[in-house]
Design a protein around this motif. Structure first.
Motif, mmCIF file in Angstrom:
data_model
loop_
_atom_site.group_PDB
_atom_site.id
_atom_site.type_symbol
_atom_site.label_atom_id
_atom_site.label_comp_id
_atom_site.label_asym_id
_atom_site.label_seq_id
_atom_site.Cartn_x
_atom_site.Cartn_y
_atom_site.Cartn_z
ATOM 1 N N ASN A 148 0.840 -1.215 0.000
ATOM 2 C CA ASN A 148 0.000 0.000 0.000
ATOM 3 C C ASN A 148 0.864 1.249 0.000
ATOM 4 N N ASN A 149 1.975 1.192 0.730
ATOM 5 C CA ASN A 149 2.902 2.321 0.775
ATOM 6 C C ASN A 149 3.466 2.631 -0.608
ATOM 7 N N LEU A 150 3.595 1.581 -1.434
ATOM 8 C CA LEU A 150 4.103 1.739 -2.808
ATOM 9 C C LEU A 150 2.978 1.988 -3.809
ATOM 10 N N LYS A 151 1.722 2.150 -3.273
ATOM 11 C CA LYS A 151 0.544 2.381 -4.121
ATOM 12 C C LYS A 151 0.304 1.208 -5.074
ATOM 13 N N GLY A 152 0.609 -0.013 -4.593
ATOM 14 C CA GLY A 152 0.415 -1.205 -5.408
ATOM 15 C C GLY A 152 -0.764 -2.035 -4.923
ATOM 16 N N THR A 153 -0.941 -3.212 -5.547
ATOM 17 C CA THR A 153 -2.024 -4.125 -5.182
ATOM 18 C C THR A 153 -1.464 -5.527 -4.980
ATOM 19 N N ILE A 154 -2.112 -6.304 -4.106
ATOM 20 C CA ILE A 154 -1.725 -7.695 -3.872
ATOM 21 C C ILE A 154 -2.980 -8.541 -3.867
ATOM 22 N N LEU A 155 -2.911 -9.695 -4.524
ATOM 23 C CA LEU A 155 -4.032 -10.632 -4.584
ATOM 24 C C LEU A 155 -3.513 -12.012 -4.201
ATOM 25 N N ILE A 156 -4.142 -12.626 -3.180
ATOM 26 C CA ILE A 156 -3.733 -13.958 -2.705
ATOM 27 C C ILE A 156 -4.854 -14.933 -3.006
ATOM 28 N N ASN A 157 -4.520 -15.982 -3.739
ATOM 29 C CA ASN A 157 -5.512 -16.992 -4.130
ATOM 30 C C ASN A 157 -4.981 -18.363 -3.740
ATOM 31 N N SER A 158 -5.761 -19.093 -2.925
ATOM 32 C CA SER A 158 -5.283 -20.394 -2.451
ATOM 33 C C SER A 158 -6.444 -21.355 -2.254
ATOM 34 N N LYS A 159 -6.164 -22.632 -2.409
ATOM 35 C CA LYS A 159 -7.137 -23.699 -2.137
ATOM 36 C C LYS A 159 -6.430 -24.793 -1.356
ATOM 37 N N LEU A 160 -7.178 -25.450 -0.493
ATOM 38 C CA LEU A 160 -6.596 -26.547 0.292
ATOM 39 C C LEU A 160 -6.043 -27.619 -0.632
ATOM 40 N N ASN A 161 -4.796 -28.000 -0.368
ATOM 41 C CA ASN A 161 -4.106 -29.074 -1.124
ATOM 42 C C ASN A 161 -3.904 -28.722 -2.606
ATOM 43 N N SER A 162 -4.031 -27.455 -2.959
ATOM 44 C CA SER A 162 -3.844 -27.059 -4.364
ATOM 45 C C SER A 162 -2.853 -25.908 -4.515
ATOM 46 N N GLY A 163 -2.129 -25.599 -3.455
ATOM 47 C CA GLY A 163 -1.114 -24.563 -3.557
ATOM 48 C C GLY A 163 -1.661 -23.148 -3.419
ATOM 49 N N THR A 164 -0.753 -22.194 -3.530
ATOM 50 C CA THR A 164 -1.091 -20.772 -3.344
ATOM 51 C C THR A 164 -0.457 -19.942 -4.446
ATOM 52 N N THR A 165 -1.191 -18.918 -4.887
ATOM 53 C CA THR A 165 -0.671 -17.968 -5.881
ATOM 54 C C THR A 165 -0.810 -16.549 -5.317
ATOM 55 N N VAL A 166 0.300 -15.830 -5.300
ATOM 56 C CA VAL A 166 0.297 -14.432 -4.858
ATOM 57 C C VAL A 166 0.663 -13.563 -6.068
ATOM 58 N N THR A 167 -0.218 -12.608 -6.382
ATOM 59 C CA THR A 167 0.008 -11.703 -7.516
ATOM 60 C C THR A 167 0.136 -10.273 -6.992
ATOM 61 N N ILE A 168 1.230 -9.620 -7.393
ATOM 62 C CA ILE A 168 1.509 -8.248 -6.944
ATOM 63 C C ILE A 168 1.730 -7.369 -8.164
ATOM 64 N N GLU A 169 1.162 -6.175 -8.124
ATOM 65 C CA GLU A 169 1.421 -5.175 -9.174
ATOM 66 C C GLU A 169 1.709 -3.841 -8.494
ATOM 67 N N VAL A 170 2.890 -3.278 -8.796
ATOM 68 C CA VAL A 170 3.346 -2.052 -8.127
ATOM 69 C C VAL A 170 3.869 -1.072 -9.191
#
Length: 575
Positions: free
Chosen positions: A537-559
């Motif tokens: 937020n300090n960098l005026k960016g966005t973060i999106l966290i998408n995860s499912k049980l036993n299916s891993g996690t994806t973190v997407t950041i745009e700054v």
């Protein structure tokens, strides 16, 4: 409730009841005026100037009544064009000027373009005031470029060329001629092809290219004859005769001058006939009056209905005086709503202050991290190295290898290594010296082992550098996310992908770990996600966290990227 507030609310309700019917009537009236104006244009195009003028003046009367600047300007332009067609140039000039006055109050760039062009025509071809004419042509060109009217851009450039050539300023006119030659085939009009050939002939005559000049003049005369474009044809004969006279071809110069005079006489006769047609207005005025009276009566009937409806609405307002209690309640609700909005505004300010505090804390942490790393590397590490050197010098000089000295040297080396590692952890050398992408590649390699493999994908040149603080912040955000994968995900493989898009850095971190339930993510602890979100937020960016049980996690950041400040070196033109 205060009486003046009640009165204001009553006025608002009066306005509320009156607006719908008035707006509807205005819309219908506007439609009728536009229809009359369009009919006037059709009559003008067909050469029926008398009918066109009568209908235009009727449309103008009603357009002024509803105060529609766009329509008023459009009708003034039509009236001016009618007088232009009747060769009444002073009257045409007056109405064009009036039209431009109203057009400048609108956003109609197309109409401004036409009015400026028409005024430029009269200044150049009737008043012979070329400087003023060129000024209005340039304004016309400006508006045609704003409205992206390709055909009109070509047409106005042609007028500018003609004006400059007419006063012998060929070099000023040439850029416009060059533009027309380039784009006329694609965007031009067949009605201007004769003039274009004539202008090319004039330019080549000026440049003393007789062969090209002859070709263009003859082509202009041929096309003008075939297309029956008398005005441009007469000018073509006149300019060709001037060229031939300059070449001492007196016989052909005389022939072309004779043709110019003949066609000009025919045009003058036609002009006089058009003026004579104005007299015919009085013979047809009774017929048109009936039509005008019918339209006028319809307008007055609708106006009367509107007045009656407004009167009825005013009576309704009298009844509203009996429901002041309801108005009081409405005012109370309005007051409460205003207070609620103020409270929400205060909460927003408090939230912003909290965010600013977090941002200041994060920036302070980053600065302290940098200072401590620099202090450890430049001072403590240097002191330990100096102590080791002194011990080495002492043992060499005294030829002693006492056990205590050996152990002391080992302790100093271990302390030096630990200080160095801590310094690099606080501020990696690769990050400072070679930039974010080398440091991240090294981070992925260091964290990869037999348990988990970090794959690094980048579509940005590795040598790319950004602002130092930006690189440092992005490095520690990504490092924290990779640490989370190592500590919590039980993944065997993770991917770090980086790319640029529209001056933004896009980062995608994926793992094949155990994942978690997105809906219950807020109750999980130990991830440090709040700190990461605050940094982004300090960098005026966005973060999106998408995860499912036993299916891993994806973190997407745009700054948004903060680039290094560049010192530009002035470029001097080659000699």
């Amino acid at each position: 409730m205060a009486p003046h507030r009640i009165f204001i609310l009553i006025l608002i309700l009066i306005h509320f009841f009156n607006i719908p019917s008035f707006a509807k009537e205005k819309k219908n009236t506007l439609k009728e005026i536009t229809q009359i104006s369009n009919e006037a244009l059709k009559d003008m195009d067909a050469g029926n100037f008398e009918k066109s003028l009568i209908k235009s003046r009727l449309a103008l009367k009603y357009a002024i009544a509803i105060n529609d600047n766009n329509l008023i300007a459009s009708v003034y332009n039509t009236i001016g064009a009618n007088f232009d067609g009747l060769a009444e140039f002073d009257k045409a000039f007056f109405y064009y000027k009036k039209g431009l006055l109203y057009a400048n109050k609108t956003n109609n760039d197309e109409l401004k373009n036409w009015l400026n062009n028409n005024i430029g025509n009269i200044y150049c071809f009737d008043k012979k005031q070329y400087e003023k004419g060129i000024f209005y042509y340039k304004k016309s060109l400006e508006y045609s470029e704003k409205s992206k009217d390709s055909m009109q851009i070509v047409f106005t450039n042609l007028n500018l060329t003609w004006a400059y050539f007419d006063i012998g300023q060929f070099e000023k006119g040439f850029p416009h001629l060059k533009f027309i030659n380039k784009y006329h085939k694609k965007h031009g009009d067949e009605s201007t092809i004769v003039a274009l050939n004539m202008l090319n002939g004039m330019y080549h005559s000026y440049k003393n290219n007789p062969e090209k000049a002859v070709v263009f003049f003859q082509n202009a005369i041929k096309l003008g004859t075939e297309g029956n474009q008398k005005s441009d044809l007469s000018y073509s004969h006149y300019e060709f005769s001037k060229f031939l006279l300059k070449k001492n071809d007196y016989e052909n110069a005389y022939k072309n001058l004779e043709l110019y005079n003949k066609i000009t006489d025919e045009l003058n006769i036609e002009e006089k006939l058009n003026k004579a047609n104005v007299v015919g207005i009085n013979l047809q005025i009774d017929e048109y009056k009936r039509e005008i009276d019918k339209i006028g009566n319809d307008y007055k009937t609708k106006e009367s209905i509107l007045i009656q409806e407004q009167s009825r609405n005013k009576k309704i307002v009298i009844l509203l005086l009996g429901i002041l209690l309801v108005l009081s309640i409405l005012f109370y609700l309005y007051s409460q709503n205003t207070q609620l909005k103020q409270k929400n505004k205060i909460k927003d300010i408090q939230s912003q202050l909290q965010q600013n505090t977090i941002n200041a804390s994060i920036n302070g942490q980053e600065l302290e991290r940098k200072k401590i790393a620099s202090f450890l590397h430049d001072n403590i590490s240097a002191l330990l190295s100096s102590a080791g050197l002194h011990l080495n010098a002492f043992t060499s000089k005294n030829h002693t290898n006492a056990e205590e000295i050996i152990k002391t040297k080992a302790i100093l080396e271990e302390a030096h290594d630990q200080i160095r590692d801590l310094s690099h952890e606080l501020m990696p050398t690769l990050l400072a010296r070679f930039g974010l992408f080398y440091a991240l590649e090294d981070l992925c390699e260091k964290n990869s082992n037999s348990v988990i493999q970090f794959n690094y994908y980048i579509v940005v040149p590795t040598k790319t550098r950004y602002n130092e603080n930006f690189e440092m912040k992005m490095y520690f955000i990504i490092m924290e996310l990779l640490n989370n994968i190592i500590k919590h995900s039980r993944a065997t493989q993770a991917n770090l992908t980086i790319q640029e898009n529209n001056n933004s850095l896009q980062i995608k971190i994926e793992d094949n770990g155990k994942g978690f339930d997105n809906d219950k993510f807020y109750i999980l602890e130990g991830f440090g996600i709040n700190q990461i979100k605050a940094r982004i937020n300090n960098l005026k960016g966005t973060i999106l966290i998408n995860s499912k049980l036993n299916s891993g996690t994806t973190v997407t950041i745009e700054v948004p990227i903060t680039y290094q400040k560049k010192i530009t070196t002035p470029v001097f033109p080659s000699q």
